[in-house]
Enzyme design. Structure first.
Site, PDB file in Angstrom:
ATOM      1  N   THR B  52      31.668  41.980  50.256  1.00  0.00           N
ATOM      2  CA  THR B  52      32.981  41.335  50.142  1.00  0.00           C
ATOM      3  C   THR B  52      33.753  41.631  51.427  1.00  0.00           C
ATOM      4  OG1 THR B  52      34.275  43.168  49.225  1.00  0.00           O
ATOM      5  CG2 THR B  52      32.948  41.889  47.663  1.00  0.00           C
ATOM      6  N   GLU B  53      34.530  40.663  51.919  1.00  0.00           N
ATOM      7  CA  GLU B  53      35.105  40.864  53.254  1.00  0.00           C
ATOM      8  C   GLU B  53      36.098  42.026  53.329  1.00  0.00           C
ATOM      9  OE1 GLU B  53      34.907  37.877  51.623  1.00  0.00           O
ATOM     10  OE2 GLU B  53      36.491  36.510  52.270  1.00  0.00           O
ATOM     11  N   ASN B  54      36.626  42.452  52.171  1.00  0.00           N
ATOM     12  CA  ASN B  54      37.559  43.577  52.225  1.00  0.00           C
ATOM     13  C   ASN B  54      36.861  44.932  52.218  1.00  0.00           C
ATOM     14  OD1 ASN B  54      36.805  43.037  49.531  1.00  0.00           O
ATOM     15  ND2 ASN B  54      38.488  44.261  48.800  1.00  0.00           N
ATOM     16  N   SER B  92      33.602  45.618  58.265  1.00  0.00           N
ATOM     17  CA  SER B  92      33.218  44.514  57.385  1.00  0.00           C
ATOM     18  C   SER B  92      33.046  43.215  58.173  1.00  0.00           C
ATOM     19  CB  SER B  92      34.285  44.337  56.308  1.00  0.00           C
ATOM     20  OG  SER B  92      33.945  43.263  55.475  1.00  0.00           O
TER      21      SER B  92
END
Lengths: 235, 224
Positions: B52-54, B92
């Site tokens: 997940t990008e976070n 990330s």
């Protein structure tokens, strides 16, 4: 413990007095996680206006939370003259104020957003990224070709103050993070003149294990213990 | 006219078809909406690492008990699977841009004959921001576009040329709708699978994207 390497612990109210009208303010967090909720509430209470908010998103403002959540409140309360973010879709007020010309909005791809902050904090003049090439994000930016590939030059982003959220701190200001709360916080800690860290716990009598530290204390100026607000106590 | 399928059937069909494409060991980022459902259909015997990008590498399903300290990119709570790690946003997006992602699955407003993808804004109407989408389409090895074949007014979403602001130029690798699979091959969009409810003629009528028909065109996989 009174020497300079030992960081002051303040109340949120006292700490946010450092945020002046017109200040650029970085705020950590992605969605609910890693947000300095207690500092934000104090800044809302203080009512400082004309801020340039630099945060990945502006959290929520909707029917369920018309007053806003976290730094979304700064937008709802019209304390921002400008927002720099990657996503504002969940805060209806950010969209509205921008559409009505009442607030400036700069949207930046999320990866470029964090790289710009890193540049600001790490003494770099900018970063070349392929992200956004061939889109409207290219407009007004320098495009540089390196070995046949086109890159956008993204410029450094700095702030007067960073409000970040950590998990544990020691009195030297060293920080750890928890869960998905790390996100933009370590980068923002490098890129502001004054860094205020809200944390879940301040270890009084011993340093944190040096191996576990993500943000070195030299970057942190003020420590604030999180309050018991709804989201502060749930994150 | 295109046949009208139940909205939930459509969403799950698209998600399931994309999941069948994922290889064991793949590192995958899933966007919000239909893409989120892909993880429910990863075939048995295939393990994928969901990023997940976070900052979660190895996200699992939504936990029974909500914990706001573990958020996925879509704002839903996530669990951590064994072997997962938590990273900051710079790492990330380094993973995303640096070619460490095998696939990303994203929605679309429009996708066109060149593989251009528009999914982040409608000027004057909806400007939510691009979030991580521009980075994802730039960095992932294969960009899967998960979209209904036409919009709510019945207009094609697989268009000749995008008219909306692009998320990325020539980035779409595979387009999956409820009625077909189109794969970009040697710079051209090629129809490889078609759903049983439609004929090729019907499909062409509701698609303005230029596409070729694969000599190996087959029925869309994953439909029970």
């Amino acid at each position: 413990m009174t020497h300079k390497l030992i960081k002051p612990v303040m109340s949120a109210e006292e700490a946010v007095k450092n945020v002046k009208s017109g200040s650029s303010v970085m705020v950590g967090g992605f969605n609910y996680a890693g947000v300095p909720y207690t500092l934000i509430d104090a800044l809302v209470e203080q009512g400082t206006k004309d801020l340039h908010l630099i945060s990945n998103d502006t959290l929520y403002a909707n029917d369920k939370h018309p007053e806003g959540v976290g730094h979304g409140k700064l937008v709802v309360n019209q304390q921002c003259r400008k927002v720099t973010a990657s996503h504002i879709g969940l805060n209806r007020e950010t969209q509205r104020l921008f559409n009505e010309g009442k607030m400036e909005l700069e949207l930046v791809p999320q990866g470029s957003f964090v790289e710009r902050i890193r540049c600001g904090g790490f003494g770099l003049g900018g970063v070349l990224t392929p992200t956004g090439v061939g889109t409207i994000h290219e407009e007004g930016k320098q495009v540089i070709e390196v070995e046949g590939k086109r890159y956008i030059l993204e410029l450094p982003l700095k702030a007067d103050v960073a409000l970040i959220r950590g998990f544990k701190a020691d009195r030297w200001g060293n920080l750890t993070y928890f869960g998905t709360g790390r996100n933009f916080n370590p980068a923002m800690a490098t890129a502001a003149d004054l860094v205020i860290a809200e944390v879940d716990a301040i270890i009084e009598d011993s340093p944190l294990n040096a191996e576990d530290i993500i943000t070195p204390g030299l970057l942190v100026d003020i420590l604030v213990l999180k309050g018991d607000g709804y989201y502060a106590s749930r994150t | 006219m295109l046949p009208v399928l139940d909205e939930e059937v459509v969403r799950h069909r698209i998600a399931k078809r994309i999941a069948l494409d994922l290889e064991d060991g793949a590192v995958v980022n899933l966007g919000i909406g239909i893409p989120t459902l892909v993880s429910d259909y990863v075939p048995e015997g295939v393990s994928v690492l969901i990023q997940t990008e976070n900052g979660v590498v190895g996200a699992g399903p939504k936990p029974e008990k909500e914990d706001l300290r573990f958020i996925g990119a879509g704002g839903r709570c996530v669990s951590l699977l064994p072997g997962s790690s938590l990273v900051a946003s710079d790492t990330s997006f380094g993973l995303i841009r640096g070619g460490h992602l095998d696939a990303t699955v994203l929605g679309a407003l429009e996708v066109d004959s060149h593989g251009n993808l528009a999914n982040w804004m409608i000027p004057g109407k909806m400007v939510p921001g691009m979030g991580g989408a521009m980075d994802l389409v730039t960095g992932a090895k294969t960009v899967y576009v998960a979209t209904t074949h036409v919009d709510k007014k019945g207009r094609p979403k697989l268009v000749k040329e995008c008219t909306l602001p692009l998320t990325g130029a020539e980035v779409a690798g595979v387009v999956v709708t409820e009625f077909c699979v189109v794969r970009k091959t040697d710079g051209k969009m090629v129809l490889t699978e078609i759903a049983p409810e439609v004929t090729l003629e019907q499909l062409k009528e509701h698609t303005t994207m230029d596409f070729e028909v694969s000599p190996d065109l087959c029925p869309m996989k994953g439909i029970d």
